[in-house]
Design a protein around this motif. Sequence first.
Motif, mmCIF file in Angstrom:
data_model
loop_
_atom_site.group_PDB
_atom_site.id
_atom_site.type_symbol
_atom_site.label_atom_id
_atom_site.label_comp_id
_atom_site.label_asym_id
_atom_site.label_seq_id
_atom_site.Cartn_x
_atom_site.Cartn_y
_atom_site.Cartn_z
ATOM 1 N N ALA A 1 0.568 -1.331 -0.044
ATOM 2 C CA ALA A 1 0.022 0.099 0.098
ATOM 3 C C ALA A 1 0.972 1.235 -0.172
ATOM 4 O O ALA A 1 0.403 2.292 0.345
ATOM 5 C CB ALA A 1 -0.822 -0.011 1.249
ATOM 6 N N GLN B 1 2.111 2.995 -2.450
ATOM 7 C CA GLN B 1 1.507 3.740 -3.182
ATOM 8 C C GLN B 1 0.297 4.807 -2.685
ATOM 9 O O GLN B 1 0.169 6.022 -3.020
ATOM 10 C CB GLN B 1 1.248 3.495 -4.728
ATOM 11 N N ARG B 2 -0.693 3.975 -2.383
ATOM 12 C CA ARG B 2 -2.002 4.533 -1.868
ATOM 13 C C ARG B 2 -1.638 5.266 -0.619
ATOM 14 O O ARG B 2 -2.410 6.429 -0.542
ATOM 15 C CB ARG B 2 -2.682 3.196 -1.461
ATOM 16 N N GLU B 3 -0.740 5.057 0.267
ATOM 17 C CA GLU B 3 -0.498 5.903 1.367
ATOM 18 C C GLU B 3 0.166 7.224 0.954
ATOM 19 O O GLU B 3 0.029 8.074 1.433
ATOM 20 C CB GLU B 3 0.487 5.054 2.471
ATOM 21 N N ALA C 1 -0.275 8.525 -1.878
ATOM 22 C CA ALA C 1 -1.220 9.439 -2.779
ATOM 23 C C ALA C 1 -1.985 10.040 -1.790
ATOM 24 O O ALA C 1 -2.294 11.417 -1.642
ATOM 25 C CB ALA C 1 -2.087 8.604 -3.477
ATOM 26 N N GLU C 2 -2.420 9.547 -0.666
ATOM 27 C CA GLU C 2 -3.284 9.919 0.617
ATOM 28 C C GLU C 2 -2.154 11.225 1.170
ATOM 29 O O GLU C 2 -2.713 12.256 1.479
ATOM 30 C CB GLU C 2 -3.484 9.101 1.754
#
Length: 614
Positions: free
Chosen positions: A232, A234-236, A238-239
Amino acid sequence: MEAPDQRKVTPRRGAVVLALRHYGRELGRLRRFTVPALLLPAIGNIGISYIGPLVVAKLAARIADGADASTGAVMPYVLAFAAVLLVSEAMWRIGLHCLNRLDALGVERLYATGMDALYAKDAAFFHDNFAGSLTKRVLSFASRFEEFVDTLAFNVVGRIVPLLFGSIVLWTYEPLLVVALLAMIAVTALSIVPLIRRRQRLVAQREAAIARVSGHVADSLANMDTVRAFAAEQREAAEHRSRVADSRRLMLRSWDYGNLRIDTLVAPMSVATNALGLLLAVTLGSGHGVEGVIVAFTYYANATRIMFEFNQIYRRIESSMTEAAQFTELLMDSPTVLDPPSPQALLPRTASTTVRFENVSFAYAGGGTLFEGLDLDVPGGSRVGFVGRSGGGKTTLTRLLLRMTDIDGGRILVGGQDIGKLRQADLRSLIAYVPQDPAMFHRTLRENIAFARPDATDADIRRAAEAAHVTEFADGLPHGFDTLVGERGVKLSGGQRQRVALARAIVRDAPILLLDEATSALDSESELLVQEALWRLMEGRTALVVAHRLSTVAGMDRLVVLDRGRIVEQGSHQELLTADGAYAKLWLHQSGGFLDDGPADLEQSIKVTTRDDH
């Protein structure tokens, strides 16, 4: 659903007042430094901006009148001018010396005050707030004191006191100059106050956004293993970028509002005021000759400078107080668990350690009653095990006994004393607690064990470590007991962390032992070894042991079976098996020593598994 500290946009108005009260208290406490720190730079400014030009004006008037302009005649004025500058510089140096100590001592005290306030909060508070956000808030609460005091010294008192001096001198030349000056300052202030109030809201939103960024960074880094395990990153990231972008947007909005709305209004008014000052200086000050014109315009220009700087001064104070208020807002909600105003003295440890729950009622915040009229006696020196499916109330009982949260009704007694009438620290001094997920500090193994009793000797720590079988892995670490265990103990396995927690409980040497799944992370071989240590530790102590694994508590003096906040059975292991009730079914249908956590009541059928170690 976002955590509460994410939903807040602006601090409550009272939080700013509370922050000012804390800062004011420090200024009063350190008044031996506060008075010279605020006044001496202001006196220095008077010398540099007002007395120095006055000397120059008198010299210019002398020359304009055709008086002797030789070096000998001029030298007294030059020496006077130099003396004024030297004295002013000395005032500044002494003032800064005091200001440095005021800043340092004030920040030190506020750091301690902030942490004391957080330590007074109950457990639910920390469950509802990001550690990173709290860290930023408490650090800003203290560090912003320096900016606040420096602004007072250099820009508020350092401008207002010289302004008063200049006004008095101007009044001796021409009272109308003072009237015109004060009128222009008043008009400027009245024009920008509504704009400043608007920007105050924007600044509060900006600081809240920065706090959200800090909270997410801390939350993400603290759980980096989970982030990587679920790919995760990239997701973190992005957040994080999204939150930073929101912070940047709010920063620019507050800055642009100050630059394009407030400064755009103030700058022309400052220019107009200085032009008017020149005109008034020539027309009204000319009656006093060259000296009057120079003094009038110089003083007028110095005084009107505060108009141009007003927005910058307010911006610094506003930023300081808004950040400080982000923390003091947290203080406005009183902790739910408090020490009594007049606590009872704790009975000696040699007294009874009987634990009694009398007609106890408890409901979770937001609804959901768990206990209602619960009665339970744990005689001093006895060993009682609590079993039952998840949600039955076992762990909640331990938290209520520790006063991590308070009951809604009834009483909990320890040694005959109502725990609600004791200081929390006194109550907890009687208890050695090992939770399901032991907390480790990013400190050495030795410090983590000794945390329960800081005065423990190396021999005490070693004995506790041997009893909890910590030495089996500690002696193999790079630096032995001086090895750092990492944040939250990430360098240790779950079983190793539980052994350290058990060693900590052994070092505590408290008369009451509270174990909440203390061996759940241990393998079978380690569990047998640690259980031996636990049995020795429980000798002569009152022990309350929560377990899913029934083999852990089968040898207890008494077992209490909880289901949905109710005691459905209690007795010894053999008595409960003979009764063939809820406990017998649990024992029969347990797989690998763990309870089935399905939705059915304990009295109902429990899923039969293919393996039964018993």
